[in-house]
Design a protein around this motif. Structure first.
Motif, PDB file in Angstrom:
ATOM      1  N   LEU A   1       0.808  -1.220   0.000  1.00  0.00           N
ATOM      2  CA  LEU A   1       0.000   0.000   0.000  1.00  0.00           C
ATOM      3  C   LEU A   1       0.843   1.272   0.000  1.00  0.00           C
ATOM      4  O   LEU A   1       0.307   2.375  -0.047  1.00  0.00           O
ATOM      5  CB  LEU A   1      -0.978  -0.002   1.177  1.00  0.00           C
ATOM      6  N   ALA A   2       2.176   1.114   0.030  1.00  0.00           N
ATOM      7  CA  ALA A   2       3.053   2.296  -0.023  1.00  0.00           C
ATOM      8  C   ALA A   2       2.877   3.064  -1.335  1.00  0.00           C
ATOM      9  O   ALA A   2       3.142   4.265  -1.400  1.00  0.00           O
ATOM     10  CB  ALA A   2       4.512   1.870   0.141  1.00  0.00           C
ATOM     11  N   ARG A   3       2.410   2.377  -2.397  1.00  0.00           N
ATOM     12  CA  ARG A   3       2.282   3.025  -3.716  1.00  0.00           C
ATOM     13  C   ARG A   3       1.116   4.018  -3.768  1.00  0.00           C
ATOM     14  O   ARG A   3       1.036   4.824  -4.683  1.00  0.00           O
ATOM     15  CB  ARG A   3       2.109   1.952  -4.792  1.00  0.00           C
ATOM     16  N   TYR A   4       0.185   3.942  -2.813  1.00  0.00           N
ATOM     17  CA  TYR A   4      -0.968   4.859  -2.835  1.00  0.00           C
ATOM     18  C   TYR A   4      -0.593   6.125  -2.067  1.00  0.00           C
ATOM     19  O   TYR A   4      -0.652   6.176  -0.843  1.00  0.00           O
ATOM     20  CB  TYR A   4      -2.204   4.166  -2.231  1.00  0.00           C
ATOM     21  N   ASP A   5      -0.178   7.133  -2.822  1.00  0.00           N
ATOM     22  CA  ASP A   5       0.441   8.304  -2.197  1.00  0.00           C
ATOM     23  C   ASP A   5      -0.096   9.623  -2.742  1.00  0.00           C
ATOM     24  O   ASP A   5       0.409  10.689  -2.416  1.00  0.00           O
ATOM     25  CB  ASP A   5       1.960   8.246  -2.400  1.00  0.00           C
ATOM     26  N   GLY A   6      -1.107   9.572  -3.611  1.00  0.00           N
ATOM     27  CA  GLY A   6      -1.672  10.808  -4.147  1.00  0.00           C
ATOM     28  C   GLY A   6      -0.910  11.390  -5.322  1.00  0.00           C
ATOM     29  O   GLY A   6      -1.238  12.465  -5.805  1.00  0.00           O
ATOM     30  N   VAL A   7       0.102  10.666  -5.807  1.00  0.00           N
ATOM     31  CA  VAL A   7       0.920  11.220  -6.896  1.00  0.00           C
ATOM     32  C   VAL A   7       0.382  10.809  -8.260  1.00  0.00           C
ATOM     33  O   VAL A   7       0.134  11.643  -9.122  1.00  0.00           O
ATOM     34  CB  VAL A   7       2.401  10.784  -6.748  1.00  0.00           C
ATOM     35  N   LYS A  62      -1.301  13.636   4.425  1.00  0.00           N
ATOM     36  CA  LYS A  62      -2.724  14.016   4.388  1.00  0.00           C
ATOM     37  C   LYS A  62      -3.524  13.105   3.462  1.00  0.00           C
ATOM     38  O   LYS A  62      -4.648  12.725   3.759  1.00  0.00           O
ATOM     39  CB  LYS A  62      -2.860  15.482   3.959  1.00  0.00           C
ATOM     40  N   THR A  63      -2.928  12.788   2.306  1.00  0.00           N
ATOM     41  CA  THR A  63      -3.627  11.937   1.340  1.00  0.00           C
ATOM     42  C   THR A  63      -3.901  10.558   1.940  1.00  0.00           C
ATOM     43  O   THR A  63      -5.021  10.036   1.851  1.00  0.00           O
ATOM     44  CB  THR A  63      -2.795  11.788   0.046  1.00  0.00           C
ATOM     45  N   ARG A  64      -2.910   9.969   2.565  1.00  0.00           N
ATOM     46  CA  ARG A  64      -3.081   8.623   3.119  1.00  0.00           C
ATOM     47  C   ARG A  64      -4.017   8.632   4.333  1.00  0.00           C
ATOM     48  O   ARG A  64      -4.800   7.706   4.528  1.00  0.00           O
ATOM     49  CB  ARG A  64      -1.713   8.021   3.453  1.00  0.00           C
ATOM     50  N   ARG A  84      -3.737  -1.756   9.956  1.00  0.00           N
ATOM     51  CA  ARG A  84      -2.887  -2.835   9.446  1.00  0.00           C
ATOM     52  C   ARG A  84      -1.590  -2.299   8.840  1.00  0.00           C
ATOM     53  O   ARG A  84      -0.542  -2.933   8.958  1.00  0.00           O
ATOM     54  CB  ARG A  84      -3.669  -3.691   8.445  1.00  0.00           C
ATOM     55  N   VAL A  85      -1.656  -1.145   8.195  1.00  0.00           N
ATOM     56  CA  VAL A  85      -0.426  -0.546   7.656  1.00  0.00           C
ATOM     57  C   VAL A  85       0.526  -0.213   8.803  1.00  0.00           C
ATOM     58  O   VAL A  85       1.742  -0.461   8.722  1.00  0.00           O
ATOM     59  CB  VAL A  85      -0.746   0.710   6.810  1.00  0.00           C
ATOM     60  N   GLU A 101      -6.529  10.706   4.756  1.00  0.00           N
ATOM     61  CA  GLU A 101      -7.902  10.878   4.241  1.00  0.00           C
ATOM     62  C   GLU A 101      -8.353   9.666   3.425  1.00  0.00           C
ATOM     63  O   GLU A 101      -9.527   9.302   3.429  1.00  0.00           O
ATOM     64  CB  GLU A 101      -7.974  12.121   3.340  1.00  0.00           C
ATOM     65  N   GLY A 102      -7.418   9.077   2.687  1.00  0.00           N
ATOM     66  CA  GLY A 102      -7.788   8.046   1.710  1.00  0.00           C
ATOM     67  C   GLY A 102      -8.015   6.674   2.294  1.00  0.00           C
ATOM     68  O   GLY A 102      -8.857   5.912   1.811  1.00  0.00           O
ATOM     69  N   PHE A 103      -7.263   6.311   3.345  1.00  0.00           N
ATOM     70  CA  PHE A 103      -7.384   4.977   3.947  1.00  0.00           C
ATOM     71  C   PHE A 103      -8.348   5.016   5.123  1.00  0.00           C
ATOM     72  O   PHE A 103      -8.304   5.932   5.948  1.00  0.00           O
ATOM     73  CB  PHE A 103      -6.020   4.483   4.464  1.00  0.00           C
ATOM     74  N   GLY A 104      -9.174   3.981   5.229  1.00  0.00           N
ATOM     75  CA  GLY A 104     -10.065   3.841   6.378  1.00  0.00           C
ATOM     76  C   GLY A 104      -9.304   3.338   7.601  1.00  0.00           C
ATOM     77  O   GLY A 104      -8.122   2.973   7.518  1.00  0.00           O
ATOM     78  N   LYS A 105     -10.003   3.285   8.740  1.00  0.00           N
ATOM     79  CA  LYS A 105      -9.348   2.955  10.020  1.00  0.00           C
ATOM     80  C   LYS A 105      -8.698   1.581  10.032  1.00  0.00           C
ATOM     81  O   LYS A 105      -7.601   1.400  10.552  1.00  0.00           O
ATOM     82  CB  LYS A 105     -10.368   3.050  11.161  1.00  0.00           C
TER      83      LYS A 105
END
Length: 493
Positions: free
Chosen positions: A323-329, A349-351, A362-363, A353-357
């Motif tokens: 999930l490191a690749r999901y970075d808003g770029v 901020k992106t991560r 787990r991350v 807002e973007g990922f749920g609890k």
């Protein structure tokens, strides 16, 4: 032919070949059911134009006499599978608006076989969850109802299970990282098989834990699972973990004869506090297989008690990396930045807002167990435990055991929201009977086998030898026939 959406794949295939119906009629029947089932929140992106185009093409193919078994079958696709031009969000806010320019190998194989896509199905965010309550689309709802509560369809393939059980599609794709096909199948009274790791390509499926993830079919019957698995399986050079092993005709292997087979009953699966109904169903399942000519033996899988802790170190570690690749770029959601914010603030901020609890939890666990001071204490130790769990199974199979019978879940479906405030570990215990199969890379199947006192479905699990899905499906077919499970949820939605 009335009630077309209730047909099994095998019945629909036979009706299509006899000219008793058309793929177009089947597809329209399913689209009509989906339209009336918004309350279940199973389908989250419906693709009627694409479905009708594919159905017409399938009808032409059937008329020309060039029709594989899956030709013309209307399916639901879990939102974890990338589908060209169709939203593929893994039920996460961080992938809002993502429409891939490519098709996952599994869905491409299904379309090549003439199958029809009705749309995308709800699921737990990034496949992390056991109740379909972590989705950005909201909860999927189990079509089974016994009181005024909405029940969970299980997770993470909850939308797939709900859609098949509610007759919204003839079958659906699911993925299983620690039980995410088998647990929802058991909760909704359908069949779900997790194939051997490497039997089905993972290419184009959004990754959760790469050494554990495996896609499989979710269907109404074991025969349907055999038919659909045959279309999904096969070597894929795009997936380095895909096995170059021939795919047999799984349906042809359904002989219904298990005389002389040895079925193991693992003593370590008799958990403290196991409901009496689950215990009784398990005993009855063993008797059914014995009556069919199988030999039932007690076996030991001594490292079972370490499976859940090992799983919940390994899976979050791999998730943290994937999930490191999901970075808003590059794609998906990007947070609004304040003046003076730099690249680090954008990531954070992106991560956030973007990922749920649950995904965030787990991350964080995964990042912690991979960190320099804890790598050996947690991650390496969990990998060693995983090797011991696999060795337990290898030794049992070496002693002549052909399959292992266990419960599929520790309970029937529970109410949505009932475990929200509980310790997360309580929710993780839903996977207690299923995670060992993923850690060892084995095939496992959930078969509906009875109802609890409230009238909710309960499933049994069969675990097979690696690469012997045909044999496993045949044993499951015997169990299915003996159990005679024909109950369906009454339509209330």
């Amino acid at each position: 032919m009335s009630e077309l959406s209730k047909l099994t794949l095998a019945e629909a295939r036979d009706a299509l070949r006899k000219g008793e119906t058309t793929s177009l009629a089947l597809t329209e029947a399913c689209l009509s059911e989906i339209e009336g089932a918004a309350r279940l929140n199973a389908f989250v992106h419906v693709t009627p134009e694409l479905a009708l185009d594919q159905a017409r093409a399938a009808d032409a193919r059937i008329a020309a006499g060039d029709a594989p078994a899956m030709c013309g079958m209307p399916l639901g696709i879990k939102d974890l599978f990338c589908t060209r031009g169709v939203p593929s969000q893994a039920a996460s806010h961080i992938l809002n608006g993502f429409r891939p320019e490519y098709e996952s190998t599994v869905t491409q194989k299904l379309w090549d076989a003439g199958a029809v896509m009705l749309g995308k199905l709800n699921m737990d965010e990034f496949a992390m969850g056991s109740s379909n309550e972590t989705s950005t689309y909201g909860n999927a709802v189990n079509p089974w109802k016994v009181d005024d509560r909405d029940l969970t369809p299980g997770g993470s393939s909850g939308g797939s299970a709900a859609a098949v059980a509610a007759d919204l599609c003839l079958a659906a794709t699911g993925t299983d990282t620690g039980g995410s096909i088998r647990q929802p199948a058991a909760f909704t009274g359908i069949v779900g098989i997790k194939p051997t790791y490497g039997r089905v390509s993972r290419w184009g499926i959004v990754a959760f834990a790469s050494s554990l993830d495996q896609a499989g079919p979710m269907t109404r019957t074991v025969r349907d699972a055999a038919i659909m698995l045959g279309a999904m399986a096969g070597h894929d050079p795009k997936d380095s973990t895909s096995a170059d092993i021939p795919v047999p005709d799984f349906e042809a292997m359904l002989t219904g004869d298990i005389r002389g087979k040895t079925i193991g009953i693992p003593r370590e699966y008799r958990m403290d506090g196991m409901p009496a109904e689950i215990e009784a169903l398990w005993t009855r399942g063993a008797e059914m297989l014995r009556d069919a000519g199988a030999k039932i033996v007690d076996i030991s899988l001594p490292h079972t008690k370490y499976a859940l802790p090992a799983y919940y170190v390994i899976a979050p570690a791999e998730a943290s990396s994937n999930l490191a690749r999901y970075d808003g770029v590059r794609y998906g959601h990007r947070a609004r930045l304040a003046e003076g914010d730099g690249i680090v603030q954008m990531y954070e901020k992106t991560r956030a807002e973007g990922f749920g609890k649950e995904v965030q939890r787990r991350v964080m666990i995964g990042t912690y167990v991979l960190s320099a001071g804890f790598y050996d204490a947690y991650y390496n130790r969990a990998r060693k435990v995983r090797a011991l769990i696999k060795r337990d199974f290898d030794e049992v199979f070496a002693q002549g055991v052909d399959a292992i019978l266990t419960p599929a879940t520790p309970s029937a479906a529970f109410g949505l929201g009932e475990m929200q405030d509980a310790d997360p570990v309580e929710m993780y215990l839903n996977d207690v009977f299923t995670v060992t199969v993923n850690l060892a890379g084995l095939p496992g199947i959930a078969v509906p086998a009875g109802l609890d006192a409230q009238g909710l479905p309960l499933g049994l699990q069969l675990i097979g030898r690696p690469w012997e899905e045909g044999d496993l499906l045949n044993t499951a077919q015997v169990l299915e026939d003996a159990a005679g499970f024909v109950s369906r949820p009454a339509k209330w939605w």
